[in-house]
Motif scaffolding. Structure first.
Motif, short mmCIF file in Angstrom:
data_model
loop_
_atom_site.label_atom_id
_atom_site.label_comp_id
_atom_site.label_asym_id
_atom_site.label_seq_id
_atom_site.Cartn_x
_atom_site.Cartn_y
_atom_site.Cartn_z
N ARG A 1 9.77 0.16 -18.90
CA ARG A 1 10.19 -0.25 -17.57
C ARG A 1 9.03 -0.20 -16.58
O ARG A 1 8.06 0.55 -16.74
N ILE A 2 9.16 -0.98 -15.52
CA ILE A 2 8.27 -0.90 -14.37
C ILE A 2 8.82 0.14 -13.42
O ILE A 2 10.03 0.28 -13.28
N VAL A 3 7.94 0.87 -12.76
CA VAL A 3 8.35 1.87 -11.78
C VAL A 3 7.89 1.42 -10.40
O VAL A 3 6.71 1.10 -10.21
N ALA A 4 8.82 1.37 -9.46
CA ALA A 4 8.52 0.95 -8.09
C ALA A 4 8.57 2.15 -7.17
O ALA A 4 9.53 2.92 -7.18
N VAL A 5 7.53 2.30 -6.36
CA VAL A 5 7.44 3.41 -5.42
C VAL A 5 7.07 2.84 -4.05
O VAL A 5 6.30 1.87 -3.95
N PHE A 6 7.62 3.42 -2.99
CA PHE A 6 7.28 3.05 -1.63
C PHE A 6 6.40 4.16 -1.07
O PHE A 6 6.91 5.15 -0.53
N PRO A 7 5.07 4.04 -1.19
CA PRO A 7 4.19 5.16 -0.87
C PRO A 7 4.09 5.50 0.61
O PRO A 7 3.55 6.55 0.96
N GLU A 8 4.63 4.65 1.50
CA GLU A 8 4.62 4.98 2.92
C GLU A 8 5.68 6.02 3.27
O GLU A 8 5.66 6.57 4.37
N CYS A 9 6.62 6.24 2.36
CA CYS A 9 7.64 7.30 2.47
C CYS A 9 8.72 7.02 3.51
O CYS A 9 9.71 7.76 3.58
N THR A 10 8.60 6.00 4.30
CA THR A 10 9.62 5.62 5.28
C THR A 10 9.37 4.18 5.71
O THR A 10 8.31 3.61 5.42
N THR A 11 10.33 3.60 6.38
CA THR A 11 10.20 2.21 6.80
C THR A 11 9.45 2.11 8.12
O THR A 11 9.48 3.01 8.96
N SER A 12 8.79 0.98 8.32
CA SER A 12 8.16 0.64 9.59
C SER A 12 8.68 -0.73 10.01
O SER A 12 9.56 -1.30 9.36
N ASN A 13 8.13 -1.26 11.10
CA ASN A 13 8.53 -2.61 11.52
C ASN A 13 7.67 -3.69 10.87
O ASN A 13 7.75 -4.86 11.25
N GLY A 14 6.85 -3.31 9.91
CA GLY A 14 6.04 -4.28 9.19
C GLY A 14 4.74 -4.66 9.86
O GLY A 14 4.00 -5.49 9.33
N ARG A 15 4.43 -4.06 11.00
CA ARG A 15 3.22 -4.42 11.73
C ARG A 15 2.05 -3.50 11.44
O ARG A 15 0.99 -3.62 12.05
N GLY A 16 2.23 -2.57 10.54
CA GLY A 16 1.15 -1.66 10.17
C GLY A 16 1.48 -0.97 8.86
O GLY A 16 2.64 -0.92 8.44
N ILE A 17 0.45 -0.45 8.20
CA ILE A 17 0.62 0.28 6.95
C ILE A 17 0.46 1.77 7.24
O ILE A 17 -0.59 2.20 7.75
N LEU A 18 1.47 2.54 6.92
CA LEU A 18 1.46 3.98 7.17
C LEU A 18 0.64 4.70 6.11
O LEU A 18 0.32 4.13 5.06
N PRO A 19 0.28 5.97 6.32
CA PRO A 19 -0.48 6.73 5.32
C PRO A 19 0.25 6.82 3.99
O PRO A 19 1.48 6.86 3.94
N MET A 20 -0.53 6.86 2.91
CA MET A 20 0.02 6.85 1.56
C MET A 20 0.46 8.25 1.12
O MET A 20 -0.12 9.27 1.50
N SER A 21 1.49 8.27 0.28
CA SER A 21 1.96 9.52 -0.31
C SER A 21 1.01 9.98 -1.41
O SER A 21 0.47 9.16 -2.17
N PRO A 22 0.81 11.29 -1.55
CA PRO A 22 -0.05 11.79 -2.65
C PRO A 22 0.58 11.62 -4.02
O PRO A 22 -0.06 11.94 -5.03
N ALA A 23 1.81 11.14 -4.08
CA ALA A 23 2.47 10.96 -5.38
C ALA A 23 1.70 9.99 -6.27
O ALA A 23 1.73 10.10 -7.50
N LEU A 24 1.00 9.03 -5.67
CA LEU A 24 0.24 8.07 -6.47
C LEU A 24 -0.90 8.73 -7.24
O LEU A 24 -1.41 8.15 -8.21
N LEU A 25 -1.30 9.91 -6.83
CA LEU A 25 -2.42 10.59 -7.49
C LEU A 25 -2.07 11.07 -8.89
O LEU A 25 -2.95 11.46 -9.65
N THR A 26 -0.78 11.07 -9.24
CA THR A 26 -0.38 11.50 -10.59
C THR A 26 -0.27 10.33 -11.56
O THR A 26 0.12 10.53 -12.71
#
Length: 344
Positions: free
Chosen positions: A176-201
């Protein structure tokens, strides 16, 4: 909105948590009301039928995708503009490796419940919830992923949540493919929020595909929690919506932790026992993420560089800028937003 100026990014001036206002319908208001009244009951019936019945039936992947496309089509999401880095139009069949496949990770932007719905309709992935305070993720269903787009952001996972790192979760679900939202919350789409450290694993040989989803009109984003009616009105009262999907070339995690090697013992008298105390378990301790607070955030330049690569790719694909405001700032913003609404 100047009273929310403290929640604008200092470098770019972007306010990622303010809701995007809806354009006035004007003389077309009766037509919009007609579309809303006709679509909402059908959308609710189809959605409830899928999440309560169809997803539990042996209809296969194609059946699930067809059902989800019906849900997407009812509110007028017809036009999908898809572009993939390094792939020319008409040559996708020859470059299938440029798309997420089994055993890979989708790192998607997060702005609307449509994000999870579209990704599920195209790639049929497994969803996980990420948090800014831990490298572990929480496996969730598609329905939970939709609900999280309407919920308040969380710094920490729930107390009873079952957590796992992405490396282990990929091993448990190799097909399977695994989908993660690394910003951890929604925004209005006008900027990219800081990434979650979960991607480091993520294992170093696993492909991580940054995926950007943007909408036209952009008012179907949900930066404000529990705005159900506003979202339904913006979604169902307009004739059509466009999704612009951009998929970047895969990024690899080059930040694999390499503990310092143990000094070889030449003799019992030449080596101090305390010089090598605990080094035999250094490698296993580095891999053990549960309960290790010092390993939660990025601790090396390589780890920061990897997260920056994913964030830069999402910003480039969405033609937006990265912002320094994250989950903690959004929680403070929502407190002020709720207070200001009460005063009206």
């Amino acid at each position: 909105m100047e009273k929310f100026s403290q929640f604008r990014d200092k470098g770019s001036g972007i306010a990622p948590f303010l809701p995007i206002p809806t354009e006035s319908a004007g003389l077309q208001l009766p037509f919009h009301i007609f579309l809303f009244v006709c679509r909402v009951p059908l959308l609710l019936i189809f959605a409830l039928s899928y999440f309560l019945v169809l997803q539990w039936m042996p209809i296969g992947v194609l059946g699930r995708k067809a059902s989800l496309w019906c849900i997407l089509g009812l509110p007028g999401i017809w036009w999908v503009d898809l572009q993939i880095d390094g792939v020319k139009k008409g040559s996708l069949a020859k470059n299938s490796a440029s798309l997420p496949q089994a055993g890979s990770i989708i790192a998607s932007s997060s702005a609307s419940p449509i994000d999870a719905l579209y990704l599920s309709a195209i790639f049929d992935p497994l969803f996980v919830a990420s948090y800014p305070s831990t490298r572990l993720v929480q496996p969730i269903s598609l329905f939970t992923a939709l609900c999280r787009a309407f919920s308040r952001p969380q710094l920490n996972p729930p107390a009873k949540a079952k957590l796992v790192d992405l490396k282990t979760y990929l091993k448990q679900n190799p097909s399977r493919i695994v989908a993660v939202f690394p910003e951890c919350t929604t925004s209005n789409g006008r900027g990219i929020l800081p990434m979650s450290p979960a991607l480091l694993t993520v294992p170093p040989r696993t492909k991580v595909f940054p995926v950007s989803l943007r909408y036209t009109p952009p008012d179907i984003t949900t930066p404000i929690p529990h705005a159900y009616f506003t979202f339904l009105w913006n979604l169902c009262s307009k004739p059509t919506h466009c999704i612009r999907i951009r998929i970047a070339e895969p990024v690899y995690n080059t930040s694999k932790r390499t503990p310092e090697p143990v000094v070889a013992k030449t003799s019992a008298y030449a080596t101090n026992h305390f010089d090598t105390f605990g080094t035999d378990s250094a490698a296993s301790d580095a891999d053990t993420l549960v309960g290790s607070e010092e390993l939660e955030g990025p601790t090396t330049n390589e780890e920061r560089a990897f997260l920056d690569k994913v964030a830069e790719a999402l910003a480039r694909l969405g033609r937006v800028k990265r912002v320094g405001l994250g989950v903690k700032e959004k929680i403070a913003f929502l407190v002020m937003w709720k207070t200001s609404r009460r005063r009206r």
